[in-house]
Scaffold this motif. Structure first.
Motif, PDB file in Angstrom:
ATOM      1  N   TYR A 198      -0.665   3.592   0.474  1.00 38.05           N
ATOM      2  CA  TYR A 198       0.045   4.610   1.241  1.00 38.05           C
ATOM      3  C   TYR A 198       0.666   4.033   2.503  1.00 38.05           C
ATOM      4  O   TYR A 198       0.280   2.960   2.993  1.00 38.05           O
ATOM      5  CB  TYR A 198      -0.904   5.744   1.613  1.00 38.05           C
ATOM      6  N   GLU A 199       1.617   4.776   3.055  1.00 38.03           N
ATOM      7  CA  GLU A 199       2.368   4.336   4.226  1.00 38.03           C
ATOM      8  C   GLU A 199       1.550   4.495   5.502  1.00 38.03           C
ATOM      9  O   GLU A 199       0.606   5.293   5.570  1.00 38.03           O
ATOM     10  CB  GLU A 199       3.669   5.137   4.351  1.00 38.03           C
ATOM     11  N   ARG A 200       1.937   3.737   6.512  1.00 35.27           N
ATOM     12  CA  ARG A 200       1.316   3.818   7.831  1.00 35.27           C
ATOM     13  C   ARG A 200       2.238   4.599   8.770  1.00 35.27           C
ATOM     14  O   ARG A 200       3.431   4.297   8.877  1.00 35.27           O
ATOM     15  CB  ARG A 200       1.061   2.423   8.389  1.00 35.27           C
ATOM     16  N   THR A 207      -2.961   5.252   8.593  1.00 36.28           N
ATOM     17  CA  THR A 207      -2.527   5.136   7.198  1.00 36.28           C
ATOM     18  C   THR A 207      -2.813   6.444   6.480  1.00 36.28           C
ATOM     19  O   THR A 207      -3.923   6.987   6.575  1.00 36.28           O
ATOM     20  CB  THR A 207      -3.262   3.992   6.494  1.00 36.28           C
ATOM     21  N   THR A 490       0.737  -3.594  -4.686  1.00 37.33           N
ATOM     22  CA  THR A 490       1.139  -3.546  -3.280  1.00 37.33           C
ATOM     23  C   THR A 490       2.611  -3.907  -3.117  1.00 37.33           C
ATOM     24  O   THR A 490       3.362  -3.243  -2.394  1.00 37.33           O
ATOM     25  CB  THR A 490       0.276  -4.506  -2.446  1.00 37.33           C
ATOM     26  N   THR A 493       5.198  -1.220  -4.526  1.00 38.26           N
ATOM     27  CA  THR A 493       5.335   0.017  -3.744  1.00 38.26           C
ATOM     28  C   THR A 493       5.854  -0.237  -2.326  1.00 38.26           C
ATOM     29  O   THR A 493       5.902   0.687  -1.514  1.00 38.26           O
ATOM     30  CB  THR A 493       3.970   0.729  -3.663  1.00 38.26           C
ATOM     31  N   THR A 494       6.259  -1.463  -2.022  1.00 42.87           N
ATOM     32  CA  THR A 494       6.708  -1.799  -0.668  1.00 42.87           C
ATOM     33  C   THR A 494       7.878  -0.933  -0.222  1.00 42.87           C
ATOM     34  O   THR A 494       7.880  -0.386   0.887  1.00 42.87           O
ATOM     35  CB  THR A 494       7.109  -3.282  -0.594  1.00 42.87           C
ATOM     36  N   ARG A 497       6.917   2.618   0.752  1.00 46.80           N
ATOM     37  CA  ARG A 497       6.276   2.699   2.055  1.00 46.80           C
ATOM     38  C   ARG A 497       7.279   2.534   3.183  1.00 46.80           C
ATOM     39  O   ARG A 497       7.230   3.255   4.184  1.00 46.80           O
ATOM     40  CB  ARG A 497       5.183   1.622   2.180  1.00 46.80           C
ATOM     41  N   GLU A 501       8.015   5.057   6.263  1.00 52.59           N
ATOM     42  CA  GLU A 501       7.665   4.588   7.607  1.00 52.59           C
ATOM     43  C   GLU A 501       8.877   4.530   8.540  1.00 52.59           C
ATOM     44  O   GLU A 501       8.780   4.004   9.652  1.00 52.59           O
ATOM     45  CB  GLU A 501       7.017   3.203   7.510  1.00 52.59           C
ATOM     46  N   LEU A 537       2.445   5.581  -4.929  1.00 51.66           N
ATOM     47  CA  LEU A 537       1.541   5.410  -3.804  1.00 51.66           C
ATOM     48  C   LEU A 537       0.190   6.024  -4.140  1.00 51.66           C
ATOM     49  O   LEU A 537       0.107   7.163  -4.578  1.00 51.66           O
ATOM     50  CB  LEU A 537       2.126   6.046  -2.539  1.00 51.66           C
ATOM     51  N   SER A 572      -2.179  -1.551   2.820  1.00 48.95           N
ATOM     52  CA  SER A 572      -0.731  -1.697   2.806  1.00 48.95           C
ATOM     53  C   SER A 572      -0.278  -2.861   3.669  1.00 48.95           C
ATOM     54  O   SER A 572       0.478  -2.715   4.629  1.00 48.95           O
ATOM     55  CB  SER A 572      -0.067  -0.404   3.282  1.00 48.95           C
TER      56      SER A 572
END
Length: 574
Positions: A198-200, A207, A490, A493-494, A497, A501, A537, A572
C-alpha cells in the motif's frame, strides 16, 4: 537520468519477455514452456499459440484426507533445525497468558454448512478416528471420548524441549510458544517474508492498511517441516490479530500432536497427517475466538519424508532411477491463501487448485472462506480443501497470501485481458447483435489459461530472477524464492503507489492539508487511471521450505539474526 515512468516502462518490458539464459531441462527431453527459452519470443505468446507444459506430477484433493491415498511416512524426526515467524513477532505476539485452547469438551462450536453436497466418507476399521471428523455437511464433528482421553493424556505430558542454539547470554528461562522455544532461527531452506504494497501518505507518512494483516510461521526438522500462512480479512488490528491467532493455534496443535512420545514411536501415514491438519484448524478457530480476532484465511502444510520401502508408496509414485528422497506434501486450506511447489524439473504447480474453480473467472474480492466469527462464532468452510502431492528432494514448497498470487495473475499485470461473455444488443427491428468488446491490443484469455499463465509467470521469475543474470545454474533456495516473489509484487505495484502518493491529492495550491472529504473526492477522480495501471495493492506474504534431509547442525543453523537483518520486513520500500 531516466524518469520513474521510463524506469517502470523498462521494467514492464523486461518482465513481459523472457529473461534469457539456458533451459534447465536436458536436450533429449520434451521441452515445456520454460520462460528461459527465448528463441521463439515471450512465453505468453508461445503458450497462447498452442505450446503446452510438460505433464505435471499428480495433485489430488478432496474434502477430507480419507478421500486421498494413504501413504506411509518415515518416522518424523523431532529435533528442530530452523524456525521463523513474522511479521513483527508473528504468532509470538498472541496468547501471552498461555491459556489453553477451546476444546471439543467446551460448548459445541457449530460450523457453517457447505452448499455442496459431499458424499459420506468411507468407514474405517481403525480404532482411532480419521479425517471424517469433518462431516459430509462440512461440519467438524465431536471426537470420540476414547480418542479425547488418549489425546489429552499425550498432550498433558511435558513436551521434550526442542533443540536450541546454546548461548552464554541466556539468563532467563526460555518459554515455549506454540510448541517451540526459539522462533527466530531462519535458514536458507526455511524462510518467510512479508511486506505492505500500500501507499504511504505524503503528509502524515503513514502507510495505508497498517498493521500488516498477514502472518506466517515455519518449523523444519531433520526430515519434515510445518508451514502455516494466514491473511486477515480486510484491514485493522483485529484482522491482524485473527491471522496471528490462527497461526498460533494451528502450529501449537501440530507441534504437539505430531511430535509426542506416542507418535514418535510409530510410523504415521498421510491420513494421520490430514487428521491432525483438520483438527489444527479447529484449534486455530478456537484461538481466534479466545483472542477476540475477526476473520482470516489459513493454509497449513506438512512436508514429510516418505517411506521408500513401502510397496504401496512405490505403486503410487511409480519407479524411477532416482535415489533421492521423496516427500509427501499434505495441505489443508480455507480461503484464498494458496500453496505451490517449485521444482527445477517441472516448474511451478499449485497444490491448492482444488479449493477454487480454475475454469471460472474468480472475483478477487471474495476470499471464498474464512476462520473466525463469520456467523456468530461460526467460520465459513465452503472451500475447505485437503490436497496432496509428492515432491523430490530439492523441490521448494511455498505458501502465499493473495497479495503475492494475485500480482502474478496476467490480467492484474495487464499482460492479457480476461474473456467476458458476449453481450447481446437488441436492434430496432427485433433482431439481436453480439457486441464486440473493445480491442486493447492485448491477448484475450479464458479462465484456465489465466491460471496457467500465472504459474508460468512465477516460474519465469524463479528461474531467471528479476533481472537477467548469468548465474541461472545456481540452485534456488527458499530464502531467495521468498525475496524474489515479494520483490516482484513490490515492483509491479510501484506505479499505483506513486499515483496515490501524489501530493496534489492531499494539499491545496497553498500547501494546506485538505480535509478528509476533499481528499476522498480527489482520490475518486483518479480511479479510472488507477484501474489501468498494473498490480494490486495488498499485504504480500510468502513462506517457503526446501525439502531436504537435514542432519542437526546447530553451528550451521546459528546464522539467524544476521539473516533476518539482511531481509527486513519492508513497507513499500520501492
Amino acid at each position: 537520468m531516466p524518469s520513474i515512468k521510463q524506469k517502470f516502462a523498462g521494467f514492464f518490458r523486461q518482465i513481459s519477455n523472457s529473461g534469457g539464459g539456458e533451459c534447465l531441462e536436458n536436450a533429449n527431453q520434451i521441452k515445456p514452456i520454460h520462460p528461459s527459452d527465448s528463441n521463439s519470443g515471450c512465453f505468453i505468446h508461445r503458450y497462447l499459440n498452442g505450446e503446452t507444459r510438460l505433464k505435471q506430477p499428480d495433485i489430488l484433493f478432496g474434502r477430507t484426507g480419507q478421500e486421498l491415498p494413504c501413504l506411509r511416512l518415515c518416522t518424523l524426526q523431532g529435533e528442530i533445525i530452523a524456525t521463523h515467524t513474522g511479521p513483527d513477532g508473528g504468532l509470538t505476539t498472541v496468547n501471552r497468558g498461555q491459556r489453553g485452547h477451546v476444546t471439543s469438551q467446551d460448548p459445541d462450536v457449530s460450523y457453517i454448512d457447505s452448499e455442496d453436497d459431499v458424499g459420506s466418507p468411507p468407514t474405517t476399521n481403525s480404532s482411532e478416528p480419521t479425517s471424517n471428523s469433518v462431516s459430509a455437511a462440512g461440519q467438524l464433528e465431536p471426537l470420540s471420548d476414547q480418542y479425547l482421553a488418549n489425546q489429552e493424556e499425550s498432550l498433558a505430558k511435558e513436551p521434550e524441549p526442542p533443540a536450541t542454539t546454546t548461548t552464554t547470554e541466556a539468563t532467563e528461562p526460555e518459554i515455549e510458544i506454540a510448541g517451540v522455544v526459539n522462533w527466530n532461527r531462519p535458514s536458507g531452506i526455511a524462510f518467510g517474508a512479508a511486506t505492505s504494497l500500500y501507499e504511504r501518505h505524503p503528509v502524515s507518512g503513514e502507510t495505508a492498511g497498517n498493521p500488516l494483516a498477514d502472518a506466517f510461521a515455519i518449523v523444519t526438522r531433520s526430515n519434515n517441516a510445518l508451514l502455516c500462512l494466514a491473511d486477515g480479512v480486510n484491514w485493522g488490528e483485529r484482522a491482524a490479530l485473527a491471522a496471528r491467532s490462527a497461526i498460533h493455534g494451528a502450529m501449537d496443535y501440530l507441534n504437539r500432536a505430531l511430535f509426542t512420545s506416542t507418535t514418535n514411536s510409530r510410523q504415521l501415514t498421510t491420513s494421520d497427517v490430514f487428521l491432525s491438519l483438520l483438527r489444527s484448524f479447529h484449534a486455530a478457530h478456537s484461538m481466534i475466538l479466545q483472542e477476540g480476532g475477526l476473520l482470516t484465511t489459513l493454509t497449513a502444510a506438512v512436508v514429510a519424508q516418505m517411506d521408500q520401502s513401502s510397496l504401496q508408496n512405490a505403486l503410487y509414485t511409480g519407479s524411477d532411477n532416482s535415489n533421492s528422497a521423496k516427500f509427501a506434501v499434505c495441505v489443508c486450506n480455507v480461503g484464498d491463501s494458496l500453496a505451490y511447489v517449485y521444482s527445477p524439473k517441472h516448474g511451478v504447480r499449485e497444490i491448492t487448485h482444488g479449493s477454487h474453480d480454475v475454469q471460472s473467472m474468480r472475483d478477487m474480492r471474495d476470499a471464498l472462506g474464512a476462520l473466525g466469527p463469520v456467523d456468530g462464532q461460526n467460520p465459513e468452510l465452503n472451500n475447505l480443501t485437503c490436497s496432496m502431492t509428492v515432491i523430490e528432494e530439492g523441490d521448494i514448497v511455498f505458501l502465499t497470501s493473495d497479495g503475492i498470487s494475485d500480482n502474478f495473475d496476467p490480467v492484474v499485470g495487464k499482460f492479457v485481458v480476461a474473456r467476458k461473455p458476449d453481450k447481446i444488443v437488441p436492434l430496432p427491428n427485433g433482431a439481436k447483435q453480439t457486441a464486440k468488446p473493445p480491442n486493447r491490443n492485448l491477448p484475450t484469455v479464458e479462465a484456465f489459461q489465466r491460471h496457467e499463465l500465472t504459474l508460468l509467470r512465477m516460474e519465469d521469475i524463479l528461474r531467471n530472477g528479476m533481472m537477467p543474470t548469468n548465474d541461472n545454474g545456481n540452485h534456488l533456495k527458499a530464502q531467495q524464492l521468498c525475496e524474489d516473489l515479494v520483490d516482484f509484487a513490490t515492483r509491479l505495484t510501484t506505479a499505483k503507489r506513486r499515483l496515490l502518493e501524489d501530493l496534489e491529492l492531499y494539499v491545496d495550491q497553498d500547501g494546506k492539508t485538505l480535509d478528509a472529504e476533499e481528499q476522498k473526492i480527489r482520490r475518486r477522480k483518479i480511479c479510472e487511471r488507477l484501474a489501468m495501471i498494473p498490480g494490486k495493492l495488498d499485504h504480500a506474504t510468502c513462506v517457503a521450505y526446501e525439502a531436504r534431509i537435514q542432519p542437526p547442525n546447530t553451528e550451521a543453523d546459528a546464522l539467524t539474526h544476521q539473516m533476518v537483518a539482511s531481509y527486513p520486513f519492508r513497507e513499500s520500500s520501492i
